[in-house]
Design an enzyme around this catalytic site. Structure first.
Site, mmCIF file in Angstrom:
data_model
loop_
_atom_site.group_PDB
_atom_site.id
_atom_site.type_symbol
_atom_site.label_atom_id
_atom_site.label_comp_id
_atom_site.label_asym_id
_atom_site.label_seq_id
_atom_site.Cartn_x
_atom_site.Cartn_y
_atom_site.Cartn_z
ATOM 1 C CG PHE A 1 76.543 -3.438 3.255
ATOM 2 C CD1 PHE A 1 76.785 -2.471 2.286
ATOM 3 C CD2 PHE A 1 77.324 -4.594 3.254
ATOM 4 C CE1 PHE A 1 77.780 -2.654 1.326
ATOM 5 C CE2 PHE A 1 78.318 -4.784 2.307
ATOM 6 C CZ PHE A 1 78.531 -3.822 1.338
ATOM 7 C CB VAL A 2 73.886 -7.221 1.401
ATOM 8 C CG1 VAL A 2 73.530 -8.012 0.145
ATOM 9 C CG2 VAL A 2 75.354 -7.420 1.759
ATOM 10 N NE ARG B 1 80.196 -5.918 8.044
ATOM 11 C CZ ARG B 1 79.082 -6.211 7.369
ATOM 12 N NH1 ARG B 1 79.010 -7.327 6.695
ATOM 13 N NH2 ARG B 1 78.053 -5.391 7.385
ATOM 14 C CE1 TYR C 1 76.356 -13.682 10.381
ATOM 15 C CE2 TYR C 1 78.428 -14.739 9.818
ATOM 16 C CZ TYR C 1 77.350 -13.950 9.460
ATOM 17 O OH TYR C 1 77.267 -13.432 8.185
ATOM 18 C CE LYS D 1 73.998 -15.664 8.213
ATOM 19 N NZ LYS D 1 73.065 -15.091 7.235
ATOM 20 C CG ASN E 1 59.308 -17.700 12.123
ATOM 21 O OD1 ASN E 1 58.508 -18.598 12.385
ATOM 22 N ND2 ASN E 1 59.879 -16.965 13.063
ATOM 23 C CB VAL F 1 62.918 -12.907 10.377
ATOM 24 C CG1 VAL F 1 62.792 -11.936 9.209
ATOM 25 C CG2 VAL F 1 64.343 -12.922 10.930
HETATM 26 P P1 NAD Z 1 73.730 -5.764 7.845
HETATM 27 O O1 NAD Z 1 73.906 -5.938 9.306
HETATM 28 O O2 NAD Z 1 74.061 -4.468 7.217
HETATM 29 O O3 NAD Z 1 72.241 -6.121 7.424
HETATM 30 C C1 NAD Z 1 71.452 -7.068 8.095
HETATM 31 C C2 NAD Z 1 70.021 -6.554 8.110
HETATM 32 O O4 NAD Z 1 69.189 -7.531 8.778
HETATM 33 C C3 NAD Z 1 69.872 -5.248 8.888
HETATM 34 O O5 NAD Z 1 69.069 -4.349 8.170
HETATM 35 C C4 NAD Z 1 69.209 -5.686 10.184
HETATM 36 O O6 NAD Z 1 68.470 -4.649 10.787
HETATM 37 C C5 NAD Z 1 68.364 -6.839 9.712
HETATM 38 N N1 NAD Z 1 68.028 -7.795 10.780
HETATM 39 C C6 NAD Z 1 68.882 -8.346 11.680
HETATM 40 N N2 NAD Z 1 68.205 -9.169 12.494
HETATM 41 C C7 NAD Z 1 66.914 -9.154 12.088
HETATM 42 C C8 NAD Z 1 65.733 -9.790 12.546
HETATM 43 N N3 NAD Z 1 65.738 -10.631 13.586
HETATM 44 N N4 NAD Z 1 64.560 -9.511 11.909
HETATM 45 C C9 NAD Z 1 64.515 -8.650 10.871
HETATM 46 N N5 NAD Z 1 65.609 -8.013 10.394
HETATM 47 C C10 NAD Z 1 66.798 -8.274 10.998
HETATM 48 O O7 NAD Z 1 74.564 -6.954 7.177
HETATM 49 P P2 NAD Z 1 74.887 -7.234 5.640
HETATM 50 O O8 NAD Z 1 76.332 -7.126 5.456
HETATM 51 O O9 NAD Z 1 73.981 -6.458 4.785
HETATM 52 O O10 NAD Z 1 74.499 -8.775 5.533
HETATM 53 C C11 NAD Z 1 73.281 -9.205 4.962
HETATM 54 C C12 NAD Z 1 73.241 -10.730 4.951
HETATM 55 O O11 NAD Z 1 74.312 -11.237 4.162
HETATM 56 C C13 NAD Z 1 73.368 -11.343 6.329
HETATM 57 O O12 NAD Z 1 72.499 -12.474 6.411
HETATM 58 C C14 NAD Z 1 74.801 -11.799 6.378
HETATM 59 O O13 NAD Z 1 74.969 -12.907 7.234
HETATM 60 C C15 NAD Z 1 75.061 -12.165 4.930
HETATM 61 N N6 NAD Z 1 76.493 -12.059 4.638
HETATM 62 C C16 NAD Z 1 77.082 -10.829 4.482
HETATM 63 C C17 NAD Z 1 78.443 -10.765 4.262
HETATM 64 C C18 NAD Z 1 79.153 -9.449 4.084
HETATM 65 O O14 NAD Z 1 80.373 -9.453 3.958
HETATM 66 N N7 NAD Z 1 78.475 -8.328 4.036
HETATM 67 C C19 NAD Z 1 79.213 -11.931 4.191
HETATM 68 C C20 NAD Z 1 78.572 -13.143 4.374
HETATM 69 C C21 NAD Z 1 77.212 -13.212 4.576
HETATM 70 N N1 UDP Z 2 90.213 -6.661 11.555
HETATM 71 C C1 UDP Z 2 91.257 -5.774 11.837
HETATM 72 N N2 UDP Z 2 90.939 -4.513 12.250
HETATM 73 C C2 UDP Z 2 89.657 -4.079 12.354
HETATM 74 C C3 UDP Z 2 88.596 -4.968 12.052
HETATM 75 C C4 UDP Z 2 88.918 -6.268 11.659
HETATM 76 O O1 UDP Z 2 92.427 -6.116 11.728
HETATM 77 O O2 UDP Z 2 89.463 -2.895 12.716
HETATM 78 C C5 UDP Z 2 90.552 -8.011 11.077
HETATM 79 C C6 UDP Z 2 89.796 -9.141 11.767
HETATM 80 O O3 UDP Z 2 90.493 -9.560 12.924
HETATM 81 C C7 UDP Z 2 89.783 -10.192 10.680
HETATM 82 C C8 UDP Z 2 89.718 -9.390 9.388
HETATM 83 O O4 UDP Z 2 90.158 -8.073 9.721
HETATM 84 O O5 UDP Z 2 90.989 -10.937 10.690
HETATM 85 C C9 UDP Z 2 88.323 -9.330 8.789
HETATM 86 O O6 UDP Z 2 87.433 -8.891 9.809
HETATM 87 P P1 UDP Z 2 85.904 -8.607 9.541
HETATM 88 O O7 UDP Z 2 85.260 -8.383 10.873
HETATM 89 O O8 UDP Z 2 85.754 -7.548 8.523
HETATM 90 O O9 UDP Z 2 85.348 -9.937 8.858
HETATM 91 P P2 UDP Z 2 85.398 -11.494 9.276
HETATM 92 O O10 UDP Z 2 86.397 -11.707 10.358
HETATM 93 O O11 UDP Z 2 84.010 -11.803 9.708
HETATM 94 O O12 UDP Z 2 85.792 -12.161 8.022
#
Ligand code: NAD
Ligand code: UDP
Length: 319
Positions: A17-18, A192, A151, A155, A105, A63
């Protein structure tokens, strides 16, 4: 720098996604971009539209194993890791391996190439916070034994590794702590809350709120995050960590009602038990990002939801 004269940016997790938004932005900004992804949660279709770009390369790799690449690398955005609780809890051992071995890595890779590396850390390192809002000085409240620990602790260890490689080997590291981010290209079954609520509203299914819905989150639209990530990468003499998030804080009940109102859906809101260790509140203090990067989010929740709803309507082919 590449022979073409373009700087080279590697994006791990670039098909996620990101990551896919970031790859697009970096191409627009004139970088040569190498996406490394194992497609665990990422999708080919997220990068399909840039595959024909001569400045884009996609490498399927995990990775967890050492990465090698010919030529120079200037910047590494390390995003590879599943981010949704459903995805990262599916194979928690793999999540720890991705976070810890993957970080080692990629830091070794950065060290070999003399590249700058940015770690996508998370607000989850604050756990179920006892301080509110969370500043970067807050050290967190994480249950090491719970189902989210693979997680959260993964992290946290990755941040430790960044600082140790920085101090011990002089690697040029940057740490950003990302708060809940949403937008187009979240997977409909990602798990999510924003995508779950929108998909349920659009398909007429019940919107399922976990717990009593009074827990809060602060939701950041993807474009704001991408601006923050690229600003941080270009900032000299600042390792971080820095929070990147939108301080607008909402309960899950408020979010559900906003989604219902913006979609015009007749879906019912139902309640299910709160998952273990689900944080009760979360809100970033972004003073440091403002001061150091001149960054702040610009897209409010309603505007971001409208764009995300439009995306899901198209994806789900809902009229
Ligand atoms: P996502 O799951 O959509 O993307 C993660 C990507 O990493 C995917 O393309 C997946 O295939 C790849 N991946 C996972 N494990 C791998 C591995 N071992 N080797 C190679 N590729 C691998 O998630 P996202 O929301 O895009 O998040 C991207 C990053 O941002 C993550 O590190 C996540 O922890 C961090 N992050 C995201 C959020 C958010 O709200 N979206 C919040 C906090 C941190
Ligand atoms: N949540 C919810 N319904 C859903 C998915 C999540 O009420 O279908 C709640 C979840 O319990 C949390 C908040 O929404 O309190 C955010 O959840 P998410 O998984 O998006 O992110 P995170 O908990 O990692 O911040």
């Amino acid at each position: 720098m590449q022979k073409s004269g373009k700087k080279v940016a590697v994006v791990t997790g670039g098909a996620g996604f990101v990551g896919s938004h970031l790859c697009e932005r970096l191409l627009t900004d004139g970088f040569r971009v190498v996406c490394i992804d194992n497609f665990y949660t990422g999708k080919q279709e997220h990068i399909a539209h840039v595959l024909s770009n001569p400045d884009f390369e996609s490498i399927e790799a995990d990775v967890e194993y050492p990465v090698s690449l010919d030529g120079d690398v200037d910047y590494i955005y390390h995003l590879a890791c599943p981010a949704s609780p459903v995805a990262y809890q599916r194979d928690p051992v793999k999540t720890v391996r991705t976070n810890v071995l993957g970080m080692i890595n990629m830091l070794e890779f950065a060290r070999t190439k003399g590249a700058r590396i940015l770690q996508a850390s998370t607000s989850e390192i604050y756990g179920d916070p006892l301080e509110h809002p969370q500043t970067e000085n807050y050290r967190g409240h994480v249950n090491t034994l719970g189902p989210r620990a693979c997680y959260d602790e993964g992290k946290r260890c990755a941040e430790t590794l960044c600082m140790d490689y920085h101090r011990q080997y002089g690697v040029d590291v940057k740490i950003v702590r990302i708060f809940n981010t949403y937008g187009p290209r979240m997977a409909p079954n990602d798990g999510r809350v924003v995508s779950n609520f929108i998909v349920s509203a659009l398909t007429g299914e019940d919107i399922v709120v976990y717990g009593d819905g009074t827990q809060t989150r602060s939701f950041q639209y993807i474009d704001d995050l991408i601006n923050g990530l690229t600003s941080m990468m270009q900032k000299e003499d600042f390792v971080g960590p820095v929070n990147l998030g939108n301080p607008g804080e909402f309960t899950m009940n408020e979010l559900a009602h906003r989604v219902l109102s913006l979609t015009g859906s007749k879906s019912k809101i139902v309640f299910r038990p709160l998952p273990e260790d689900d944080p009760k509140k979360r809100q970033p203090d972004i003073s440091l990002a403002k001061e150091k990067l001149g960054w702040k989010p610009t897209i409010g929740l309603d505007d971001g939801l409208v764009k995300t709803i439009a995306y899901f309507k198209k994806t789900l082919e809902v009229r």
